[in-house]
Design a protein around this motif. Structure first.
Motif, PDB file in Angstrom:
ATOM      1  N   GLY A  95     108.517  25.400  57.164  1.00 41.42           N
ATOM      2  CA  GLY A  95     108.322  24.039  56.704  1.00 41.42           C
ATOM      3  C   GLY A  95     109.461  23.540  55.849  1.00 41.42           C
ATOM      4  O   GLY A  95     110.351  24.296  55.444  1.00 41.42           O
ATOM      5  N   ILE A  96     109.419  22.238  55.589  1.00 38.95           N
ATOM      6  CA  ILE A  96     110.380  21.597  54.704  1.00 38.95           C
ATOM      7  C   ILE A  96     109.623  20.671  53.768  1.00 38.95           C
ATOM      8  O   ILE A  96     108.464  20.316  54.007  1.00 38.95           O
ATOM      9  CB  ILE A  96     111.454  20.796  55.478  1.00 38.95           C
ATOM     10  CG1 ILE A  96     110.820  19.570  56.156  1.00 38.95           C
ATOM     11  CG2 ILE A  96     112.168  21.667  56.482  1.00 38.95           C
ATOM     12  CD1 ILE A  96     111.847  18.614  56.749  1.00 38.95           C
ATOM     13  N   LYS A  97     110.280  20.297  52.703  1.00 42.52           N
ATOM     14  CA  LYS A  97     109.787  19.267  51.795  1.00 42.52           C
ATOM     15  C   LYS A  97     110.916  18.280  51.537  1.00 42.52           C
ATOM     16  O   LYS A  97     112.092  18.646  51.550  1.00 42.52           O
ATOM     17  CB  LYS A  97     109.304  19.868  50.471  1.00 42.52           C
ATOM     18  CG  LYS A  97     107.923  20.518  50.547  1.00 42.52           C
ATOM     19  CD  LYS A  97     106.840  19.492  50.780  1.00 42.52           C
ATOM     20  CE  LYS A  97     105.462  20.124  50.812  1.00 42.52           C
ATOM     21  NZ  LYS A  97     104.405  19.116  51.037  1.00 42.52           N
ATOM     22  N   CYS A  98     110.535  17.027  51.309  1.00 41.32           N
ATOM     23  CA  CYS A  98     111.521  15.973  51.122  1.00 41.32           C
ATOM     24  C   CYS A  98     111.200  15.153  49.886  1.00 41.32           C
ATOM     25  O   CYS A  98     110.048  15.104  49.425  1.00 41.32           O
ATOM     26  CB  CYS A  98     111.552  15.037  52.333  1.00 41.32           C
ATOM     27  SG  CYS A  98     111.908  15.852  53.902  1.00 41.32           S
ATOM     28  N   ASN A  99     112.216  14.502  49.368  1.00 42.69           N
ATOM     29  CA  ASN A  99     112.080  13.541  48.276  1.00 42.69           C
ATOM     30  C   ASN A  99     112.533  12.187  48.811  1.00 42.69           C
ATOM     31  O   ASN A  99     113.669  12.040  49.254  1.00 42.69           O
ATOM     32  CB  ASN A  99     112.927  13.967  47.082  1.00 42.69           C
ATOM     33  CG  ASN A  99     112.729  13.073  45.867  1.00 42.69           C
ATOM     34  OD1 ASN A  99     112.679  11.856  45.983  1.00 42.69           O
ATOM     35  ND2 ASN A  99     112.639  13.676  44.694  1.00 42.69           N
ATOM     36  N   CYS A 100     111.635  11.202  48.758  1.00 45.45           N
ATOM     37  CA  CYS A 100     111.905   9.884  49.351  1.00 45.45           C
ATOM     38  C   CYS A 100     112.052   8.801  48.288  1.00 45.45           C
ATOM     39  O   CYS A 100     111.661   7.648  48.501  1.00 45.45           O
ATOM     40  CB  CYS A 100     110.800   9.513  50.329  1.00 45.45           C
ATOM     41  SG  CYS A 100     110.640  10.629  51.730  1.00 45.45           S
ATOM     42  N   SER A 101     112.608   9.157  47.143  1.00 44.61           N
ATOM     43  CA  SER A 101     112.737   8.189  46.053  1.00 44.61           C
ATOM     44  C   SER A 101     114.108   7.517  45.997  1.00 44.61           C
ATOM     45  O   SER A 101     114.317   6.633  45.166  1.00 44.61           O
ATOM     46  CB  SER A 101     112.452   8.882  44.718  1.00 44.61           C
ATOM     47  OG  SER A 101     113.387   9.927  44.473  1.00 44.61           O
ATOM     48  N   SER A 102     115.034   7.899  46.853  1.00 44.71           N
ATOM     49  CA  SER A 102     116.382   7.322  46.798  1.00 44.71           C
ATOM     50  C   SER A 102     116.413   5.917  47.392  1.00 44.71           C
ATOM     51  O   SER A 102     115.608   5.571  48.268  1.00 44.71           O
ATOM     52  CB  SER A 102     117.366   8.220  47.554  1.00 44.71           C
ATOM     53  OG  SER A 102     117.465   9.479  46.933  1.00 44.71           O
ATOM     54  N   ASN A 103     117.359   5.125  46.908  1.00 45.20           N
ATOM     55  CA  ASN A 103     117.564   3.760  47.410  1.00 45.20           C
ATOM     56  C   ASN A 103     116.275   2.949  47.418  1.00 45.20           C
ATOM     57  O   ASN A 103     115.912   2.318  48.409  1.00 45.20           O
ATOM     58  CB  ASN A 103     118.170   3.799  48.818  1.00 45.20           C
ATOM     59  CG  ASN A 103     119.536   4.417  48.849  1.00 45.20           C
ATOM     60  OD1 ASN A 103     120.296   4.307  47.896  1.00 45.20           O
ATOM     61  ND2 ASN A 103     119.859   5.099  49.939  1.00 45.20           N
TER      62      ASN A 103
END
Length: 341
Positions: A95-103
């Motif tokens: 699995g992966i995890k992401c951070n979607c707080s950019s831009n």
């Protein structure tokens, strides 16, 4: 009718007695629905965000080289940062995890990769260097081989690197990772000397390089790991004297140097490790008497000194070990502080 994220318990009793409780329930309901609204907004924003294109290309190239297919639970319609990759759940395997707080919440970055115990083969592709927001890389218990690529030093956000139980060899060139906190390379095929550049890992808190076949001395630069709580260098074939610089590790709680070829006397500077709780120096060739300064280790709970060449009497200062719970005369199986996700 859509059900609320949260259910409010019914209020019982008379109107007169329930009035204050009803007011508190109204306030509670408002707060909970507000939290629910915020959670939905975050989920909606994450679902609308897209992964950085350069990271998508790198991610696809890496998975192709390892003959892996992304999970439908998080790789939705070719978008890696989706589904469970962006929620608050613990990372899956694989699995992966992401951070979607950019831009402003429109761009996602891959921050964690976990591929554990999948019998993967090959090397670590150089495309990994493009995942510059990566904080956690767990590749333990596979069949990877070759060198750890120097490109790993281009990951400034990397905090955890676990490549244990593989077949990596050569030299460990990881001295330029300013954020690295956990490094686990145990059970590989390393046989070269440890480079002094490892001392540049000033954020390191946990180090496990055990069960390899290093050559040469233990570099004194390990004394720069002043934030380290646990160091395991057991079963590694190190020889010669222990560097006195180990006495600078003021935060150290566990030190395991057992099953090596260390000689000479224990450096009295080990008495400076006032936070030390576990000390295992079993199965070496340490001689002479135990230094009196060990009596300063008031927090020590486990002490293993068997299978050495000590001489003389035990110093009376060892009576200061008021927290000591276990004194081993044979090789112990000490509890580990080092953990990974």
């Amino acid at each position: 009718m859509r059900r609320s994220c949260y259910s409010i318990p019914p209020v019982h009793g008379t109107m007169k007695r329930s009035l204050p409780i009803s007011l508190s329930h109204i306030l509670l309901a408002f707060c909970l629905h507000l939290l629910c609204f915020v959670d939905r907004c975050k989920a909606q924003a994450a679902s609308n965000a897209t992964t950085d294109p350069s990271e998508v290309r790198a991610f696809n190239a890496i998975f192709q080289q390892w003959n892996l297919s992304a999970s439908d639970e998080w790789n939705i319609s070719g978008e890696p940062c989706n589904g469970i990759a962006v929620d608050s759940s613990t990372i899956s395997n694989p699995g992966i995890k992401c951070n979607c707080s950019s831009n402003g919440g429109s761009t996602c970055h891959i921050t964690q990769i976990k591929l554990q115990g999948l019998q993967l083969r090959g090397v670590i592709p150089e495309e990994l260097q493009n995942l510059t927001f990566l904080t956690d890389l767990v590749l333990r218990s596979n069949n990877f081989s070759g060198l750890l690529p120097s490109e790993l030093r281009l990951l400034p956000s990397l905090q955890q690197l676990d490549v244990s139980s593989n077949n990596f060899f050569g030299s460990v060139q990881l001295g330029n990772l300013p954020s690295l906190q956990q490094l686990n390379i145990t059970h590989n095929s390393y046989a070269a000397e440890l480079p002094p550049e490892l001392g540049n890992l000033l954020s390191l808190q946990q180090l496990d390089i055990s069960h390899n076949n290093y050559s040469g001395w233990l570099p004194p630069q390990l004394g720069e790991f002043v934030k380290s709580a646990a160091i395991d260098i057991s079963h590694t074939n190190f020889a010669n004297w222990l560097p006195p610089e180990l006495g600078k590790l003021s935060s150290l709680q566990q030190l395991d140097i057992s099953s090596n070829n260390f000689i000479g006397t224990l450096p009295p500077q080990l008495g400076n490790l006032e936070s030390l709780q576990q000390l295992n120096i079993s199965y070496n060739n340490v001689n002479d008497s135990l230094p009196l300064e060990l009596g300063n280790l008031a927090s020590l709970r486990l002490l293993a000194i068997s299978a050495n060449n000590f001489s003389g009497l035990l110093p009376p200062e060892l009576g200061n070990f008021t927290s000591l719970q276990e004194l081993f005369q044979v090789q112990p199986v000490a509890p580990k502080l080092l953990t990974t996700q």
